[in-house]
Scaffold this active site. Sequence first.
Site, short mmCIF file in Angstrom:
data_model
loop_
_atom_site.label_atom_id
_atom_site.label_comp_id
_atom_site.label_asym_id
_atom_site.label_seq_id
_atom_site.Cartn_x
_atom_site.Cartn_y
_atom_site.Cartn_z
N HIS A 180 0.81 -1.22 0.00
CA HIS A 180 0.00 0.00 0.00
C HIS A 180 0.84 1.28 0.00
CE1 HIS A 180 -4.05 -1.80 0.78
NE2 HIS A 180 -3.30 -2.81 1.15
N ASP A 392 3.90 9.62 -1.08
CA ASP A 392 2.67 8.91 -0.70
C ASP A 392 2.41 7.81 -1.71
OD1 ASP A 392 0.66 8.73 1.19
OD2 ASP A 392 0.02 10.80 0.93
#
Length: 497
Positions: A180, A392
């Site tokens: 993730h 991110d």
Amino acid sequence: MTSDPHPDQSPAPAAAPGQEGGYDFVVVSNRLPVERTVEAGEASWRRSPGGLVAALSPVMARNAGAWVGWHGAPDEVLERFDHDVFHLAPVPLSAQEVADYYEGFSNATLWPLYHDVIAPPEFHRTWWNAYRTVNRRFAERTAEVAAQGATVWVQDYQLQLVPRLLRELRPDLTIGFFNHIPFPPLEIFGQLPWRRAVLEGLAGADLIGFQRPGDAQNFQRCVRRFLDVSFKQGQARFRDGEDEWTVHARSYPISIDSAAIEELASRPEVRRRAEEIRHELGDPETVFLGVDRLDYTKGILHRIKAYGELLEDGSLTVGPSVLVQVANPSRERVESYVHLREQVEGLVGHINGQFDTISHTAVRYLHHGYPFEEMVALYLATDVMLVTSLRDGMNLVAKEYVAARADGSGVLVLSEFTGAAEQLKQALLVNPHDIDGLKATMVRAKEMPPAEAKKRMRAMRRHVMGHDVTGWSETFLRDLARARAEAGPAAGQEEER
């Protein structure tokens, strides 16, 4: 200590590998998809919020799947139990393991390393030993609950050794892994003393998913450099003694439950709450908003600094403008996070001390979490959404904001270092390290003509509404099944005759 299941739980059936009672679909993550709550002295469980839980709930319901993970309380052993659509298989962790495996290796070694060493990673052998021990416990627990030939989907960086351990324990299983967070380039990943072991752990999966194509390419380069295995068209062959298997590595950008957010944003009570929020903020002309975990990767200091400088040079004025920063508490026992909180609160105090008036606050800083309904109301109350992450994997806040803006209004300022930037190209993309550029973009967002803002937002909404989290999970699982089918019958399984 050992705890019996709560009275509102029903014990799950015992399962042994390949026997009746095992589960055909198993998700493995650091945390279970439930949270313990206590009301009026009574303990119970509730489903955890978040896109992953929402995406996999229908899959669990269809397949009577099991979820393996830690239940959140150290030094406590729980038996397997059922809640909602989930069959839950808790993995116990001691307080020392939480400190070493989770707070230590996962979040003070891997997290900063995988986020471009924005903070320096720490390399401690005791942490690594705890990481190996806990990953083996997760793999063994999974092997216990999985049926013969089951599909197992392992989630995220805390469990990178599980795929290979699981392949050794249960070669009959189909194993997927999804990362993730970003996967770093070779030059950064190479700093990890245990780089070969981590790559070998991941390479136990049939399919490894990443947020972006660049992450998949970074992984493939690292495998070639440190394991001397080359990928061609996203796949490579691995050997361990007489065993041989194919590993696929591709990007699968995660998304959100966009329809649910759109529906929530349409509710009259949520829209009324959005109006109340603007009034409570003093009815400003422009509301700027940041919503983040309090993490050094999110660029919180950069956006607050830029906002303060815009007040200093007169480009913005307190009253007509306000910055709201929601900073959800995060990893508060990790030293770098304690230091970040001190920095953020010090900067907010400095700006407010300089620019606050009797009736208006320059920066409204909120260091706690909120119910999701309140967050959607806050999205509706916001004119300019600021997502200024320094690194991110995706950043789902950006997508949540877009999903909430059904009328096409609002402007998204988005860091080019997020996975979302590769999909939401109509946002105002920024380099958050460039404070002057960030300031100029914030002013541009504030002054953007409504027609241009709507054109951009509608284009982003077409993408977000058309690519939701259910589509993400279905695509990954379809490709996982196809990858294993193309590899032929799994070891430990007899071909059908």
